[in-house]
Design an enzyme around this catalytic site. Structure first.
Site, PDB file in Angstrom:
ATOM      1  N   GLY A   1     -22.946  -5.414  -0.837  1.00 40.32           N
ATOM      2  CA  GLY A   1     -22.678  -6.489   0.119  1.00 40.32           C
ATOM      3  C   GLY A   1     -21.575  -6.111   1.076  1.00 40.32           C
TER       4      GLY A   1
ATOM      5  N   ASP B   1     -10.034  -3.254  -0.554  1.00 43.18           N
ATOM      6  CA  ASP B   1      -9.041  -4.119   0.092  1.00 43.18           C
ATOM      7  C   ASP B   1      -9.600  -4.861   1.309  1.00 43.18           C
ATOM      8  OD1 ASP B   1      -9.286  -2.072   1.901  1.00 43.18           O
ATOM      9  OD2 ASP B   1      -7.240  -1.306   1.645  1.00 43.18           O
TER      10      ASP B   1
ATOM     11  N   ARG C   1     -18.378  -4.599  15.662  1.00 42.11           N
ATOM     12  CA  ARG C   1     -19.661  -3.905  15.796  1.00 42.11           C
ATOM     13  C   ARG C   1     -20.754  -4.910  16.166  1.00 42.11           C
ATOM     14  NH1 ARG C   1     -20.891  -0.690  10.226  1.00 42.11           N
ATOM     15  NH2 ARG C   1     -20.980  -2.712   9.210  1.00 42.11           N
TER      16      ARG C   1
ATOM     17  N   ARG D   1     -30.497  -4.455   5.438  1.00 42.19           N
ATOM     18  CA  ARG D   1     -30.620  -3.081   4.947  1.00 42.19           C
ATOM     19  C   ARG D   1     -31.766  -2.984   3.937  1.00 42.19           C
ATOM     20  NH1 ARG D   1     -25.004  -1.593   5.584  1.00 42.19           N
ATOM     21  NH2 ARG D   1     -24.175  -3.111   7.064  1.00 42.19           N
TER      22      ARG D   1
ATOM     23  N   ASP E   1     -28.316   1.253   1.034  1.00 46.15           N
ATOM     24  CA  ASP E   1     -27.580   0.151   1.674  1.00 46.15           C
ATOM     25  C   ASP E   1     -27.112   0.548   3.072  1.00 46.15           C
ATOM     26  OD1 ASP E   1     -25.966   1.725  -0.365  1.00 46.15           O
ATOM     27  OD2 ASP E   1     -24.356   0.969   0.898  1.00 46.15           O
ATOM     28  N   ASN E   2     -27.258   1.811   3.423  1.00 44.59           N
ATOM     29  CA  ASN E   2     -26.897   2.247   4.769  1.00 44.59           C
ATOM     30  C   ASN E   2     -28.133   2.541   5.613  1.00 44.59           C
ATOM     31  OD1 ASN E   2     -24.196   2.002   4.195  1.00 44.59           O
ATOM     32  ND2 ASN E   2     -23.913   4.146   3.663  1.00 44.59           N
TER      33      ASN E   2
HETATM   34  P1  AMP Z   1     -19.919   2.301   2.943  1.00 47.00           P
HETATM   35  O1  AMP Z   1     -19.928   3.587   2.179  1.00 47.00           O
HETATM   36  O2  AMP Z   1     -18.803   2.172   3.945  1.00 47.00           O
HETATM   37  O3  AMP Z   1     -21.250   1.989   3.540  1.00 47.00           O
HETATM   38  O4  AMP Z   1     -19.590   1.160   1.861  1.00 47.00           O
HETATM   39  C1  AMP Z   1     -20.291   0.972   0.656  1.00 47.00           C
HETATM   40  C2  AMP Z   1     -19.917  -0.345   0.051  1.00 47.00           C
HETATM   41  O5  AMP Z   1     -18.521  -0.391  -0.255  1.00 47.00           O
HETATM   42  C3  AMP Z   1     -20.173  -1.561   0.926  1.00 47.00           C
HETATM   43  O6  AMP Z   1     -20.546  -2.622   0.106  1.00 47.00           O
HETATM   44  C4  AMP Z   1     -18.842  -1.806   1.569  1.00 47.00           C
HETATM   45  O7  AMP Z   1     -18.679  -3.117   2.010  1.00 47.00           O
HETATM   46  C5  AMP Z   1     -17.901  -1.468   0.425  1.00 47.00           C
HETATM   47  N1  AMP Z   1     -16.564  -1.058   0.896  1.00 47.00           N
HETATM   48  C6  AMP Z   1     -16.218   0.127   1.461  1.00 47.00           C
HETATM   49  N2  AMP Z   1     -14.906   0.163   1.755  1.00 47.00           N
HETATM   50  C7  AMP Z   1     -14.395  -1.033   1.371  1.00 47.00           C
HETATM   51  C8  AMP Z   1     -13.094  -1.615   1.398  1.00 47.00           C
HETATM   52  N3  AMP Z   1     -12.031  -0.964   1.892  1.00 47.00           N
HETATM   53  N4  AMP Z   1     -12.962  -2.863   0.916  1.00 47.00           N
HETATM   54  C9  AMP Z   1     -14.001  -3.545   0.411  1.00 47.00           C
HETATM   55  N5  AMP Z   1     -15.252  -3.058   0.351  1.00 47.00           N
HETATM   56  C10 AMP Z   1     -15.449  -1.813   0.817  1.00 47.00           C
HETATM   57 MG    MG Z   2     -22.431   0.744   4.177  1.00 45.18          MG
END
Ligand code: AMP
Ligand code: MG
Length: 477
Positions: free
Chosen positions: A89, A119, A170, A177, A246-247
């Protein structure tokens, strides 16, 4: 339109509550505008003068929630590095609503129900990377999310070291997704899969509305457009780095820019993501992973679409990818007539793989080629294989109808002079971290006009300097 006239809608909130978490952003202290993207502002009809207003900075900071906007985070799951994670999420992204088909989202605006141990923040480095790269992909004609603005704050967050936090606004035609469907499939909630499919058709495939086979045709379109997107990534030399489900966008656009890279020297096996030890998401694996991810989507859709009908569609993926990729490569080579150039292309890529040659610079140099080989031969250490390949290329060019000058000018619009390589982004990030945002704006302009000459940035147009070649980047951002 001024910000005060902006009207945002949130159709997504008509879905059941399990799909989202209504949550207000948690603003940063003393935010400053880093960059404002006029082209993205035009997409939503926002006047450029807003860039100078405090209300706009507060809008990006999430402290100025405009009337009728109900901020929310979206729920999804996903396969990360091949393993299913049942709940991800928007852990640090908060949606504000949509206007003119663009969903505005604040990335880095604080924690949500989906933050897990995170965070909820984004660092200035990662926001600049996302902001500039999405615009670079747009400039190259590759389907992508966009970005309107970045703000930064002295408020620090911990990553490998303390870093300045930031928010990037953005925009996307859809934030759904593959993993959004997986979430409900693995919970066995078939009714929600159907709700979500209806939502996706309405939002991204409206021409299928009312079609008795709408779900199946939606899947078919996603297969086709994902195959084409992968072909575009490969042809331009883009390594996404984290192709978790998820991406992967249900609208088949490039989303979630993390540890990505444009190739420096061509290397099929290049891995941009430092945490990807086995190279699952290496440059050369991307087309295969695209297909694997579609197979996960197919699984997730199986309760509402007969798998026997989806399978043949997925089986077309490889062919669509190959055909599109070859045609994009032929364009890069200035070969427009209808001959089978598979062999010529594969011989070139063998040559590129076997010695260090900057991928972008090679094709740009080739775009000026009219028979004089010096400029090209200068790019390689081993001259013979390239000279031999040019012999065959010369022969093949004889079969083209376009005069060389016209071929050159078409190729110069196909093979960018500039791609935003990681070392260039790092220059902009270093300056931004010390308070100077001018290089961010300059790179934004280059990103949006990659085929043009930018004489003051000639130093970014050649091969990547040796010390910066093929670096790996960490996911943590
Ligand atoms: P990403 O690799 O950036 O696509 O993130 C994968 C998952 O981790 C997603 O659910 C993001 O919302 C969560 N996520 C990544 N960085 C953070 C962060 N600093 N705080 C909270 N959730 C994060
Ligand atoms: Mg992501």
């Amino acid at each position: 339109m001024l910000l005060t006239d902006l009207k945002l809608t949130s159709e997504y909130l008509n879905l059941d509550e399990i799909f989202y978490h209504k949550v207000n952003p948690n603003p940063l202290k003393d935010p400053q505008l880093v960059s404002f993207n006029k082209k993205a502002a035009d997409l939503i009809g926002l006047k450029h003068q807003e860039a100078n207003s405090q209300t706009f900075v507060d809008f990006v900071n999430g402290s100025n929630i405009i009337p009728d906007s109900t901020p929310y985070a979206m729920c999804y799951a996903g396969h990360q590095f091949g393993f299913y994670v049942p709940r991800l999420g928007d852990g640090r992204a908060i949606n504000l609503g949509a206007i003119k088909g663009w969903h505005l989202q604040l990335k880095g605006a604080g924690q949500t129900r989906y933050s897990r141990s995170g965070d909820g923040r984004a660092v200035l480095r990662s926001s600049i990377r996302e902001y500039l790269m999405s615009e670079a992909m747009y400039g190259l004609g590759i389907p992508t999310t966009r970005a309107l603005a970045i703000i930064s704050s002295e408020q620090q967050v911990i990553r490998a070291q303390w870093e300045k936090s930031s928010i990037v606004l953005r925009m996307s035609p859809s934030w759904i997704r593959f993993g959004s469907f997986e979430y409900f499939y693995y919970k066995d909630d078939h009714d929600k899969i159907e709700q979500l499919a209806d939502f996706v058709i309405n939002e991204s495939y409206p021409h299928l509305k009312g079609d008795p086979d709408a779900y199946l045709k939606m899947f078919e379109e996603i297969v086709i457009s994902t195959a084409k997107l992968m072909a575009q990534w490969q042809a331009i030399g883009f390594n996404h780095g984290v192709m978790n489900t998820d991406n992967m966008s249900i609208a088949s656009i490039t989303i979630d820019y993390g540890p990505y890279a444009f190739l420096d020297d061509y290397d099929f096996n290049y891995i941009c993501n430092h945490t990807d030890r086995e190279g699952r998401y290496s440059f050369g694996n991307q087309p295969k992973i695209g297909e694997w991810n579609l197979a996960q989507l197919m699984q997730a859709l199986s309760p509402i679409i007969d798998s026997d009908r989806m399978t043949p569609m997925l089986m077309r993926y490889h062919k669509i990818f190959q055909t599109t990729y070859l045609s994009l490569l032929k364009n890069k080579l200035g070969l427009y007539s209808d001959y089978d150039d598979t062999k010529l292309v594969s011989e070139l890529f063998e040559l590129l793989q076997n010695q260090p040659i900057d991928y972008t610079y090679f094709f740009r140099t080739l775009s000026h080629y009219q028979g004089d080989r010096d400029a090209l031969l200068k790019l390689v250490m081993m001259k013979k294989p390239l000279a031999r390949w040019l012999d065959i290329y010369d022969e093949r060019l004889e079969l083209e109808f376009l005069p060389p000058k016209e071929r050159n000018s078409k190729m110069l619009q196909t093979n960018p002079k500039y791609v935003l390589k990681n070392y260039m982004l790092q220059d902009a990030i270093d300056e931004a971290n010390s308070g100077d945002y001018s290089l961010v704006d300059a790179l934004l302009n280059i990103a949006q006009h990659p085929f043009d000459e930018h004489p003051e940035f000639e130093h970014y147009a050649g091969a990547t300097p040796d010390e910066y070649k093929n670096l790996k980047l960490s996911c943590s951002s």
